[in-house]
Enzyme design. Structure first.
Site, mmCIF file in Angstrom:
data_model
loop_
_atom_site.group_PDB
_atom_site.id
_atom_site.type_symbol
_atom_site.label_atom_id
_atom_site.label_comp_id
_atom_site.label_asym_id
_atom_site.label_seq_id
_atom_site.Cartn_x
_atom_site.Cartn_y
_atom_site.Cartn_z
ATOM 1 N N ASP A 167 76.315 40.229 55.320
ATOM 2 C CA ASP A 167 75.914 40.677 53.992
ATOM 3 C C ASP A 167 76.817 41.801 53.481
ATOM 4 O O ASP A 167 77.393 42.572 54.263
ATOM 5 C CB ASP A 167 74.467 41.189 54.014
ATOM 6 N N LYS A 168 76.890 41.902 52.177
ATOM 7 C CA LYS A 168 77.682 42.946 51.535
ATOM 8 C C LYS A 168 77.374 44.316 52.126
ATOM 9 O O LYS A 168 78.282 45.086 52.452
ATOM 10 C CB LYS A 168 77.399 42.956 50.029
#
Length: 321
Positions: free
Chosen positions: A150-151
């Site tokens: 994830d970012k």
């Protein structure tokens, strides 16, 4: 045996001789054995496109059997440039060779361009970093992203630089043989201190932007163990048997121990919210700390570790009272 003959306008012509060891094999399989730097899927595409000839005649049937002594000419066009811009974004490289690269990704860096994030991503950074050293994944000059984080999750991830590496790594991920371990700071103290969450995951029927435990979803298994109990929180290690989107976040929240700072699945108490605000910690407390796999080309076992980044280490320190 393979011999490079000549280069046309950007096109490489390679001669591939069928040996007794590959006699009677499907052509795509036999060529993949002779041309180890090319994946079988890439060769299938070239055969279908008429880029493989025998005695000057196109051979468009991947399944047709090859015979000893046949010499095929394989025309390999240059990789098609990816339409994403190469950008000089600093990267922390844990390992790199001609076939793959391991990146220690900072929190906040999106992995792949998508709606709302067309640039400033890890792919943009890799296109710049690996300029001239990408042989093409499926004929496209791009890094082969075989998994994502994830970012707002930090830590280790791997990308392929060649077709062969991409295919080999993708198979390891499909077989769940990659050793991935995350460090996370969760709310509360898990009892028992270790265990397994085996619960299928899919898009939430109520909110398509979220992942949820859904009957009939994809198999998802997370093994967790306590590293250290903190003040109303715990530093844990999660070993992934599968690698689904938001797996650690959803699984830990499902047993009442959501990741601190998680804006989607979190259930942070008021005291911890105040601490997160004071520290300016605005992400889920999750770090991809360990990555182990077999090199897809030379078969050497590789393993990498990454320390928790400063923001997560500070959170840990404040809770370690």
């Amino acid at each position: 045996m393979a011999t490079s003959l000549r280069h046309g306008p950007g096109v490489s012509i390679v001669e591939a001789s069928i040996t007794p060891a590959t006699d009677g094999w499907r052509l795509d399989r036999a060529l993949a054995e002779v041309l180890p730097d090319m994946s079988r899927e890439r060769l299938k595409a070239l055969i279908a496109a008429g880029q493989v000839t025998l005695n000057g005649r196109e051979w468009r049937d991947s399944a047709k059997k090859a015979a000893t002594g046949q010499v095929f000419a394989v025309a390999i066009p240059p990789p098609t440039p990816l339409h994403n811009e190469a950008q000089d974004i600093p990267l922390v490289v844990a390992y790199e060779d001609d076939d793959l690269i391991v990146i220690d990704k900072p929190a906040g860096l999106v992995v792949h361009p998508a709606a709302g994030n067309f640039d400033g991503t890890l792919v943009n950074a890799l296109l710049h970093h690996c300029a001239g050293n990408l042989s093409g994944i499926g004929g496209v000059e791009r890094p082969g992203i075989v998994h994502r984080i994830d970012k707002d999750t930090s830590g280790l991830m791997i990308a392929a630089k060649t077709d062969r590496a991409h295919e080999g790594l993708a198979k390891q991920f499909h077989d769940h043989s990659i050793d991935r371990r995350y460090k996370a700071i969760v709310g509360g103290i898990p009892r028992p201190p270790s265990g397994t969450v085996n619960a299928p995951l899919a898009r939430s029927p109520q909110n398509r932007k979220k992942i949820a435990i859904v009957e009939g979803g994809k198999r998802a298994v997370t093994h967790f163990s306590t590293i250290k109990a903190l003040h109303k929180a715990t530093l844990i290690e999660c070993r992934l048997e599968t690698g689904r989107t938001h797996q650690v976040r959803v699984h830990m929240a499902s047993i009442g121990h959501a990741l601190l700072g998680d804006p989607v699945y979190g259930r942070t108490n008021q005291a911890q919210k105040s601490l997160l605000e004071t520290l300016g910690f605005r992400r889920q407390a999750l770090h991809a700390a360990y990555l182990g796999f077999i090199h897809p080309v030379n078969s050497i076992a590789l393993a990498f570790e990454s320390e928790m980044p400063a923001d997560m280490q500070e959170l840990f320190t404040q809770l370690d009272v």
